[in-house]
Design a protein around this motif. Structure first.
Motif, PDB file in Angstrom:
ATOM      1  N   VAL A  20       0.914  -1.554  -0.028  1.00  0.00           N
ATOM      2  CA  VAL A  20       0.302  -0.308  -0.119  1.00  0.00           C
ATOM      3  C   VAL A  20       0.908   0.797  -0.036  1.00  0.00           C
ATOM      4  CG1 VAL A  20      -1.525   1.192   1.417  1.00  0.00           C
ATOM      5  CG2 VAL A  20      -1.731  -1.248   1.112  1.00  0.00           C
ATOM      6  N   ASN A  21       0.343   1.931  -0.900  1.00  0.00           N
ATOM      7  CA  ASN A  21       1.487   3.364  -0.941  1.00  0.00           C
ATOM      8  C   ASN A  21       1.142   4.239  -0.192  1.00  0.00           C
ATOM      9  OD1 ASN A  21       2.769   1.289  -3.046  1.00  0.00           O
ATOM     10  ND2 ASN A  21       1.852   2.480  -4.534  1.00  0.00           N
ATOM     11  N   GLY A  22       1.642   4.394   1.046  1.00  0.00           N
ATOM     12  CA  GLY A  22       1.033   5.501   2.004  1.00  0.00           C
ATOM     13  C   GLY A  22      -0.735   5.356   2.463  1.00  0.00           C
ATOM     14  N   PHE A  23      -0.337   6.330   3.357  1.00  0.00           N
ATOM     15  CA  PHE A  23      -1.760   6.436   4.411  1.00  0.00           C
ATOM     16  C   PHE A  23      -3.504   6.565   3.492  1.00  0.00           C
ATOM     17  CE2 PHE A  23      -5.147   7.887   7.841  1.00  0.00           C
ATOM     18  CZ  PHE A  23      -5.048   6.107   8.196  1.00  0.00           C
ATOM     19  N   GLY A  24      -3.389   7.935   3.061  1.00  0.00           N
ATOM     20  CA  GLY A  24      -4.120   7.433   1.939  1.00  0.00           C
ATOM     21  C   GLY A  24      -4.620   6.861   1.356  1.00  0.00           C
ATOM     22  N   ALA A  25      -4.070   6.303   0.666  1.00  0.00           N
ATOM     23  CA  ALA A  25      -4.328   4.618  -0.211  1.00  0.00           C
ATOM     24  C   ALA A  25      -4.438   3.657   1.184  1.00  0.00           C
ATOM     25  CB  ALA A  25      -3.112   4.204  -0.849  1.00  0.00           C
ATOM     26  N   ALA A  26      -4.274   3.331   2.136  1.00  0.00           N
ATOM     27  CA  ALA A  26      -4.777   2.630   2.436  1.00  0.00           C
ATOM     28  C   ALA A  26      -6.278   2.892   3.137  1.00  0.00           C
ATOM     29  CB  ALA A  26      -3.289   2.235   3.941  1.00  0.00           C
ATOM     30  N   LEU A  27      -6.499   4.288   3.139  1.00  0.00           N
ATOM     31  CA  LEU A  27      -7.789   4.646   3.850  1.00  0.00           C
ATOM     32  C   LEU A  27      -8.880   4.185   2.060  1.00  0.00           C
ATOM     33  CD1 LEU A  27      -9.816   6.180   5.807  1.00  0.00           C
ATOM     34  CD2 LEU A  27      -8.650   8.508   4.704  1.00  0.00           C
ATOM     35  N   ILE A  28      -8.419   5.205   1.210  1.00  0.00           N
ATOM     36  CA  ILE A  28      -9.189   4.440  -0.133  1.00  0.00           C
ATOM     37  C   ILE A  28      -8.998   3.056   0.384  1.00  0.00           C
ATOM     38  CG2 ILE A  28      -9.277   4.924  -2.727  1.00  0.00           C
ATOM     39  CD1 ILE A  28      -7.733   7.155  -1.937  1.00  0.00           C
ATOM     40  N   GLY A  29      -8.542   2.436  -0.316  1.00  0.00           N
ATOM     41  CA  GLY A  29      -8.239   0.997  -0.171  1.00  0.00           C
ATOM     42  C   GLY A  29      -8.900  -0.392   0.681  1.00  0.00           C
ATOM     43  N   SER A  30      -8.507   0.279   1.900  1.00  0.00           N
ATOM     44  CA  SER A  30      -9.960  -0.157   3.276  1.00  0.00           C
ATOM     45  C   SER A  30     -11.227  -0.016   2.987  1.00  0.00           C
ATOM     46  CB  SER A  30      -9.508   0.031   4.271  1.00  0.00           C
ATOM     47  OG  SER A  30      -9.547   1.436   4.867  1.00  0.00           O
ATOM     48  N   LEU A  31     -11.293   1.183   2.292  1.00  0.00           N
ATOM     49  CA  LEU A  31     -13.151   1.755   1.651  1.00  0.00           C
ATOM     50  C   LEU A  31     -13.425   0.994   1.516  1.00  0.00           C
ATOM     51  CD1 LEU A  31     -12.486   5.437   2.166  1.00  0.00           C
ATOM     52  CD2 LEU A  31     -13.773   4.067   3.634  1.00  0.00           C
ATOM     53  N   ILE A  32     -12.495   0.815  -0.015  1.00  0.00           N
ATOM     54  CA  ILE A  32     -13.479  -0.256  -0.986  1.00  0.00           C
ATOM     55  C   ILE A  32     -13.279  -1.518  -0.655  1.00  0.00           C
ATOM     56  CG2 ILE A  32     -12.400  -0.966  -3.671  1.00  0.00           C
ATOM     57  CD1 ILE A  32     -11.235   1.289  -3.803  1.00  0.00           C
ATOM     58  N   TYR A  33     -12.302  -2.114   0.000  1.00  0.00           N
ATOM     59  CA  TYR A  33     -12.703  -3.785   0.966  1.00  0.00           C
ATOM     60  C   TYR A  33     -13.812  -4.041   1.806  1.00  0.00           C
ATOM     61  CZ  TYR A  33     -10.315  -7.673   2.710  1.00  0.00           C
ATOM     62  OH  TYR A  33     -10.244  -9.117   3.242  1.00  0.00           O
ATOM     63  N   SER A  34     -13.787  -2.389   2.341  1.00  0.00           N
ATOM     64  CA  SER A  34     -14.839  -2.698   3.011  1.00  0.00           C
ATOM     65  C   SER A  34     -15.943  -3.103   2.239  1.00  0.00           C
ATOM     66  CB  SER A  34     -15.128  -1.202   4.291  1.00  0.00           C
ATOM     67  OG  SER A  34     -13.849  -2.004   5.437  1.00  0.00           O
ATOM     68  N   ALA A  35     -16.201  -1.595   1.266  1.00  0.00           N
ATOM     69  CA  ALA A  35     -17.406  -1.491   0.533  1.00  0.00           C
ATOM     70  C   ALA A  35     -17.988  -3.842  -0.223  1.00  0.00           C
ATOM     71  CB  ALA A  35     -17.817  -1.130  -0.094  1.00  0.00           C
ATOM     72  N   CYS A  36     -16.417  -4.313  -0.416  1.00  0.00           N
ATOM     73  CA  CYS A  36     -16.854  -5.581  -1.412  1.00  0.00           C
ATOM     74  C   CYS A  36     -17.025  -6.326   0.305  1.00  0.00           C
ATOM     75  CB  CYS A  36     -15.642  -5.587  -1.497  1.00  0.00           C
ATOM     76  SG  CYS A  36     -15.292  -5.024  -3.288  1.00  0.00           S
ATOM     77  N   GLY A  37     -16.709  -7.089   0.902  1.00  0.00           N
ATOM     78  CA  GLY A  37     -16.727  -7.618   2.318  1.00  0.00           C
ATOM     79  C   GLY A  37     -18.364  -7.206   2.600  1.00  0.00           C
ATOM     80  N   ILE A  38     -18.834  -5.902   2.589  1.00  0.00           N
ATOM     81  CA  ILE A  38     -20.070  -6.154   2.706  1.00  0.00           C
ATOM     82  C   ILE A  38     -21.612  -6.832   2.215  1.00  0.00           C
ATOM     83  CG2 ILE A  38     -22.173  -4.562   3.942  1.00  0.00           C
ATOM     84  CD1 ILE A  38     -20.490  -2.236   4.285  1.00  0.00           C
ATOM     85  N   VAL A  39     -20.694  -6.570   0.787  1.00  0.00           N
ATOM     86  CA  VAL A  39     -20.983  -7.792  -0.382  1.00  0.00           C
ATOM     87  C   VAL A  39     -21.121  -9.098  -0.001  1.00  0.00           C
ATOM     88  CG1 VAL A  39     -21.775  -7.469  -2.931  1.00  0.00           C
ATOM     89  CG2 VAL A  39     -21.267  -5.236  -1.819  1.00  0.00           C
TER      90      VAL A  39
END
Length: 131
Positions: free
Chosen positions: A101-120
């Protein structure tokens, strides 16, 4: 005799649900890497390990962090939980070589997308397998 068969069947169904969820979360991690350039995953095997590590961090570290940061979480009306999710994502990338992961901003956006996928994924698994 019937009770033991029913409990065995229930245990096997739970194990199947957990395995399917793990595989789908690994696929979701690959999706995050393909959709967002700040996250890279080397292979499906790396995605499986990363999904496992993220799950372990969320199970073991996240409750402690939520408890320690409770005043900040209440003050921000729960928005600080996004930061905690991003930290779990970032920590997993820090300990694994095939997941970056390229920095904290990327971790924030990546975790949001990953969490949305996890909910689905969770909704789909509950719909397919039942409770």
């Amino acid at each position: 005799m019937r009770a033991s068969r029913a409990s065995l069947r229930a245990a096997m169904l739970d194990a199947m649900k957990m395995l399917v969820r793990w595989l789908l979360l690994a696929a979701a991690l690959l999706l995050v890497a393909n959709v967002y350039p700040g996250v890279t995953v080397r292979s499906f095997g790396s995605a499986m390990v990363a999904a496992l590590v993220i799950g372990l961090f969320n199970t073991l570290l996240r409750p402690v962090l939520v408890l320690l940061t409770l005043p900040v979480t209440v003050l921000t009306l729960g928005l600080f939980l996004f930061v905690i999710n991003a930290l779990m994502f970032y920590f997993a990338a820090a300990v694994l070589s095939g997941f970056q992961v390229n920095g904290f901003g990327a971790a924030l956006i990546g975790s949001l997308i990953y969490s949305a996928c996890g909910i689905v994924i969770d909704v789909a698994i509950e719909h397919l397998f039942g409770r």
